[in-house]
Design an enzyme around this catalytic site. Structure first.
Site, mmCIF file in Angstrom:
data_model
loop_
_atom_site.group_PDB
_atom_site.id
_atom_site.type_symbol
_atom_site.label_atom_id
_atom_site.label_comp_id
_atom_site.label_asym_id
_atom_site.label_seq_id
_atom_site.Cartn_x
_atom_site.Cartn_y
_atom_site.Cartn_z
ATOM 1 N N HIS A 1 0.821 -1.204 0.000
ATOM 2 C CA HIS A 1 0.000 0.000 0.000
ATOM 3 C C HIS A 1 0.862 1.265 0.000
ATOM 4 O O HIS A 1 2.017 1.257 0.429
ATOM 5 C CB HIS A 1 -0.928 0.007 1.211
ATOM 6 C CG HIS A 1 -2.008 -1.020 1.120
ATOM 7 N ND1 HIS A 1 -3.024 -1.099 2.039
ATOM 8 C CD2 HIS A 1 -2.245 -2.006 0.223
ATOM 9 C CE1 HIS A 1 -3.841 -2.082 1.710
ATOM 10 N NE2 HIS A 1 -3.378 -2.655 0.614
ATOM 11 N N GLU B 1 0.730 4.019 1.809
ATOM 12 C CA GLU B 1 1.173 4.463 3.134
ATOM 13 C C GLU B 1 2.319 3.583 3.630
ATOM 14 O O GLU B 1 3.287 4.084 4.216
ATOM 15 C CB GLU B 1 0.013 4.410 4.139
ATOM 16 C CG GLU B 1 -1.186 5.250 3.748
ATOM 17 C CD GLU B 1 -2.241 4.505 2.951
ATOM 18 O OE1 GLU B 1 -3.416 4.898 3.039
ATOM 19 O OE2 GLU B 1 -1.909 3.529 2.232
ATOM 20 N N CYS C 1 -6.385 1.863 5.325
ATOM 21 C CA CYS C 1 -6.935 0.590 5.802
ATOM 22 C C CYS C 1 -6.352 0.292 7.187
ATOM 23 O O CYS C 1 -5.430 0.969 7.643
ATOM 24 C CB CYS C 1 -6.593 -0.536 4.826
ATOM 25 S SG CYS C 1 -4.865 -1.060 4.885
ATOM 26 N N CYS D 1 -2.501 -0.315 7.264
ATOM 27 C CA CYS D 1 -1.727 0.921 7.161
ATOM 28 C C CYS D 1 -1.872 1.761 8.420
ATOM 29 O O CYS D 1 -0.899 2.361 8.882
ATOM 30 C CB CYS D 1 -2.167 1.711 5.934
ATOM 31 S SG CYS D 1 -1.673 0.913 4.385
#
Length: 149
Positions: free
Chosen positions: A78, A80, A106, A109
């Site tokens: 992801h 992040e 999410c 993260c």
């Protein structure tokens, strides 16, 4: 052209970073900022050295995995996560920094951002992850949606 405020400036950067994404489902960008300076960026895509989802297909699409669930069923990292990884890779402290991200983080993260010491999350678009929202309510991390006061 009028000079953009800091939120607009950094969110525009996050949107530009997202254009590097190779994800087939959602292109996400993140920018970590401290004292009005960019520290790191990240976008979602396959780990270094692996073929991109654009080349090999998406496990989540193939298996009809619902958005916001089963994050482990993805070959991508992801945005992040990649921003935090870049900080570690280059030895940059992101403690007490802010992160601008094109989507609400999410739960995976969120946990990483908390342990990395991020003090503020500014996101543009919603992403339905109730556990992430619940965890963030237990913290003193500032969370705000870009464009909302």
């Amino acid at each position: 052209m009028e000079r953009p405020d800091n939120d607009t400036y950094f969110m525009m950067m996050a949107e530009l970073v997202a254009t590097r994404s190779t994800c087939l489902r959602r292109k996400v960008g993140a920018v970590v900022v401290k004292e009005k300076r960019v520290l790191t960026t990240g976008y979602n895509g396959a780990p270094r050295g692996l073929r991109h989802c654009e080349e090999v297909g998406c496990v989540r699409l193939t298996n009809n995995v619902e958005s916001g669930t089963r994050h482990e069923l993805c070959r991508g990292v992801h945005a992040e996560q990649n921003a935090v990884i870049q900080a570690a890779y280059f030895g940059v402290s992101i403690k007490d920094a802010s992160i601008y991200t094109t989507n609400f983080p999410c739960v995976l993260c969120t946990k990483i951002l908390l342990n990395a010491g991020i003090s503020e999350i500014i996101y543009k678009d919603e992403y339905e992850d109730e556990l992430s929202k619940s965890i963030l309510q237990e913290t003193d991390v500032l969370i705000r949606q870009y464009g909302q006061k």
